[in-house]
Design an enzyme around this catalytic site. Sequence first.
Site, PDB file in Angstrom:
ATOM      1  N   CYS A   1      41.126  39.354  36.177  1.00  0.00           N
ATOM      2  CA  CYS A   1      40.644  38.509  35.215  1.00  0.00           C
ATOM      3  C   CYS A   1      40.957  36.912  36.141  1.00  0.00           C
ATOM      4  O   CYS A   1      40.999  36.480  37.286  1.00  0.00           O
ATOM      5  CB  CYS A   1      42.358  37.936  34.623  1.00  0.00           C
ATOM      6  SG  CYS A   1      42.322  36.346  33.852  1.00  0.00           S
TER       7      CYS A   1
ATOM      8  N   GLY B   1      43.768  31.897  31.091  1.00  0.00           N
ATOM      9  CA  GLY B   1      44.628  31.579  31.631  1.00  0.00           C
ATOM     10  C   GLY B   1      45.949  32.804  32.301  1.00  0.00           C
ATOM     11  O   GLY B   1      47.092  32.311  32.449  1.00  0.00           O
TER      12      GLY B   1
ATOM     13  N   THR C   1      35.519  40.244  31.834  1.00  0.00           N
ATOM     14  CA  THR C   1      34.734  39.420  31.173  1.00  0.00           C
ATOM     15  C   THR C   1      34.106  38.911  32.982  1.00  0.00           C
ATOM     16  O   THR C   1      34.303  39.043  33.622  1.00  0.00           O
ATOM     17  CB  THR C   1      35.003  37.980  30.800  1.00  0.00           C
ATOM     18  OG1 THR C   1      36.051  37.903  31.594  1.00  0.00           O
ATOM     19  CG2 THR C   1      36.512  38.225  29.510  1.00  0.00           C
TER      20      THR C   1
ATOM     21  N   GLY D   1      31.257  43.983  25.268  1.00  0.00           N
ATOM     22  CA  GLY D   1      30.590  43.566  23.338  1.00  0.00           C
ATOM     23  C   GLY D   1      30.312  44.353  22.791  1.00  0.00           C
ATOM     24  O   GLY D   1      29.120  44.465  22.034  1.00  0.00           O
TER      25      GLY D   1
HETATM   26  C1  LIG Z   1      40.360  35.063  24.882  1.00  0.00           C
HETATM   27  C2  LIG Z   1      39.997  36.464  25.814  1.00  0.00           C
HETATM   28  C3  LIG Z   1      41.514  37.180  26.570  1.00  0.00           C
HETATM   29  C4  LIG Z   1      41.574  38.210  27.020  1.00  0.00           C
HETATM   30  N1  LIG Z   1      42.585  38.080  27.572  1.00  0.00           N
HETATM   31  C5  LIG Z   1      43.033  39.364  28.763  1.00  0.00           C
HETATM   32  C6  LIG Z   1      44.204  40.068  29.294  1.00  0.00           C
HETATM   33  O1  LIG Z   1      44.897  39.529  29.140  1.00  0.00           O
HETATM   34  N2  LIG Z   1      43.866  41.716  30.105  1.00  0.00           N
HETATM   35  C7  LIG Z   1      43.047  41.674  30.247  1.00  0.00           C
HETATM   36  O2  LIG Z   1      42.729  42.596  30.832  1.00  0.00           O
HETATM   37  N3  LIG Z   1      41.427  41.625  29.820  1.00  0.00           N
HETATM   38  C8  LIG Z   1      41.517  40.417  29.061  1.00  0.00           C
HETATM   39  N4  LIG Z   1      39.827  39.570  28.658  1.00  0.00           N
HETATM   40  C9  LIG Z   1      39.117  40.742  28.839  1.00  0.00           C
HETATM   41  C10 LIG Z   1      38.829  42.084  27.526  1.00  0.00           C
HETATM   42  O3  LIG Z   1      39.933  42.690  27.243  1.00  0.00           O
HETATM   43  C11 LIG Z   1      37.223  42.600  27.583  1.00  0.00           C
HETATM   44  O4  LIG Z   1      37.684  43.221  28.659  1.00  0.00           O
HETATM   45  C12 LIG Z   1      35.973  41.703  27.780  1.00  0.00           C
HETATM   46  O5  LIG Z   1      36.651  40.498  26.571  1.00  0.00           O
HETATM   47  C13 LIG Z   1      34.802  42.440  27.497  1.00  0.00           C
HETATM   48  O6  LIG Z   1      35.598  43.192  25.640  1.00  0.00           O
HETATM   49  P1  LIG Z   1      34.060  42.055  24.697  1.00  0.00           P
HETATM   50  O7  LIG Z   1      33.241  41.417  24.865  1.00  0.00           O
HETATM   51  O8  LIG Z   1      34.199  43.887  23.360  1.00  0.00           O
HETATM   52  O9  LIG Z   1      35.097  41.251  23.776  1.00  0.00           O
HETATM   53  C14 LIG Z   1      39.819  38.889  27.499  1.00  0.00           C
HETATM   54  C15 LIG Z   1      38.937  38.525  26.713  1.00  0.00           C
HETATM   55  C16 LIG Z   1      39.460  37.721  25.887  1.00  0.00           C
HETATM   56  C17 LIG Z   1      37.589  37.344  25.465  1.00  0.00           C
END
Ligand SMILES: Cc1cc2nc3c(=O)[nH]c(=O)nc-3n(C[C@H](O)[C@H](O)[C@H](O)COP(=O)(O)O)c2cc1C
Lengths: 305, 262
Positions: A129, A72, A193, A244
């Site tokens: 988000c 959030g 995500t 990922g």
């Molecule tokens: C716990 C968590 C918090 C995140 N918070 C943000 C955020 O504040 N702003 C944002 O743009 N993306 C946020 N993301 C998304 C990540 O920056 C990224 O785009 C997404 O997790 C996909 O990459 P990954 O598979 O390497 O984690 C968050 C992801 C996770 C897991």
Amino acid sequence: MSGLKVNICGVEFKNPVITASGTFGYGLEYARFTDISRLGGISVKGISYNEVQGNLMPRIMETTSGMLNAIGLQNVGVHRFLKEKLPLLRKYDTRIIVNFWGKSIEEYVQVAEILDNADIDMLEMNISCPNVKEGGIAFGSDPAMTSKVVDQCRKVIKNKPLLVKLSPNVTDIKPFAKACEDNGADGISAINTLLGMAVNINTKKPYISNVTGGLSGPAIKPVAVRMVHEVSKVVKIPIVGMGGIIKWEDAAEFFLVGASAVQVGTANFVDPEIPIKIIDGLEKYVSEQKLSNISELTGKVDLSK
Amino acid sequence: MKGIILKNERLNDKYRLMEIESPEFVKDAKPGQFVMVKTGLQDYLADPLLRRPFGVVDVRGNTFRLLYMLVGKGTRLMTESLAGSAIEFSSSLGNGFKSVKGKNVALVAGGVGIAPLLWIAKLLKDDGCTVSLYFGGRNQEDIVLADEFRPHIDNLIITTDDGSIGEKALVTAPFGRDVKSFDRVYACGPKRMLQAVSEICVSSDVPVDVSLDERMACGMGACLGCIIYVREGEGTVQKRCCVEGPVFDGSKVVWDSVCRVG
Ligand SMILES: Cc1cc2nc3c(=O)[nH]c(=O)nc-3n(C[C@H](O)[C@H](O)[C@H](O)COP(=O)(O)O)c2cc1C
Ligand SMILES: Cc1cc2nc3c(=O)[nH]c(=O)nc-3n(C[C@H](O)[C@H](O)[C@H](O)COP(=O)(O)OP(=O)(O)OC[C@H]3O[C@@H](n4cnc5c(N)ncnc54)[C@H](O)[C@@H]3O)c2cc1C
Ligand code: FES
């Protein structure tokens, strides 16, 4: 190391590996666990104008090869960030990208204006988000809204490059990427995500109090690669690819489909040394492939039959 | 960091005790801290993805021990790790327990909550405290490590839900009867037990430290997935269980903010 040096939207990065927003705190949390000066850059947790407490717990759950989160957008607010976090973070030799968001266009503009005059290297507008009701995703799921918020922020961002981070939770990501480019974005970050859900069959309750959460981690990589590929077909501005990535081979895939740099997110939770292992792996790959620079990989996916 | 598994011993169907050699880890570890363990065998095993948090049982020479209960895929995978193989984990994390000198203290454990209490028991004893352990479980199977405590404690009170060993009661029953005699209490176990123990302590004005289990993704203070609320002044403030905890002042915890995991 020069084989990994990249220029993204006019900013030089010593390597193209950046830690993703929300997975690396304000950077400082990790100083004890890894050498953050080796990173190309850090994208900090999404910042808003006011401090935000975030969603109720539980906020996280592991799923197969991934995790759901609904934090959030908890953050300390732009003023405390600039005063308490940024000066400490600046001591490290790495690029600072500030991920930001607002509940309204006015708030986006307000935060953008403040950040534009701060000692940071780049802004990353989060319109994707999935875990907050207002703002964020509202601007990332309608191209007209995307155009509007990018255009309004661009007007006040005069000194810094602007990345816009796109949501994968749309039928077609291309019009969103185009809307960003047309309204003055300097680059695209993709992807955030994927909206997901998991239910505990014993209690019959969702594992996440917000009911749904954002899916990240290795489970989403093929979707992310596909989307970066699609974005690269419609825009000329640089793309920062993510979703990922957990090893250097994953990162290389993103370059091939059009990314100029990558972000590593969930993998930081698994092992805070992963970004550095990826940097080392890419460097070796670049020299083995006899490339003078990793940017020569960008967009080189071979689609011939 | 990396270590070598020296022992991965089956205590019974539910519990295993793992001993890991790692000079690097033991250097900084303190009682009441925890460690995030990569349960898979290879470097980049994507499933289970996240590391799992476990309390540090104790440190002996270059080794440390973990007591783990079999819950789901991560802990089941850990049972397959053989002695002699490598295992990856974080450095020691969290605030840990603080010892006191020359006091009458109680340790209250529920089930696997016994894990982080052995080391602090030793330290308290060395610091001249009188130490009583109240140890509750569902049945006999849950009462593990009790023998290892004996040299470091003065009283051992065991309870089980089914009476298979010790008094047939909740651990809070005997503890509640005796609470007034203690200067300080340390507790670890299920949320409802910790809440009850804290309420008993508060009503008798005895300070209580509780070690909380929140679901954790990073364990390093970055993901904000492990937030709990504690009372501070007039209001409540957010704390990260992994960094500002896992040990909190039980009289300050807002219990409704603590999740029931597992
Ligand atoms: C716990 C968590 C918090 C995140 N918070 C943000 C955020 O504040 N702003 C944002 O743009 N993306 C946020 N993301 C998304 C990540 O920056 C990224 O785009 C997404 O997790 C996909 O990459 P990954 O598979 O390497 O984690 C968050 C992801 C996770 C897991
Ligand atoms: C600070 C701390 C110390 C702990 N110390 C110990 C200990 O010494 N011995 C021990 O046996 N257990 C301990 N636990 C609980 C232990 O972490 C979980 O039992 C374990 O993560 C279960 O993993 P799994 O893959 O087998 O279960 P799964 O249910 O498959 O795990 C799925 C996800 O839920 C999380 N999870 C499940 N149960 C718990 C739980 N009770 N607490 C936190 N997260 C959970 C897992 O970490 C994982 O992310 C501790 C937890 C915390 C937070
Ligand atoms: S587990 Fe990530 S902040 Fe505590």
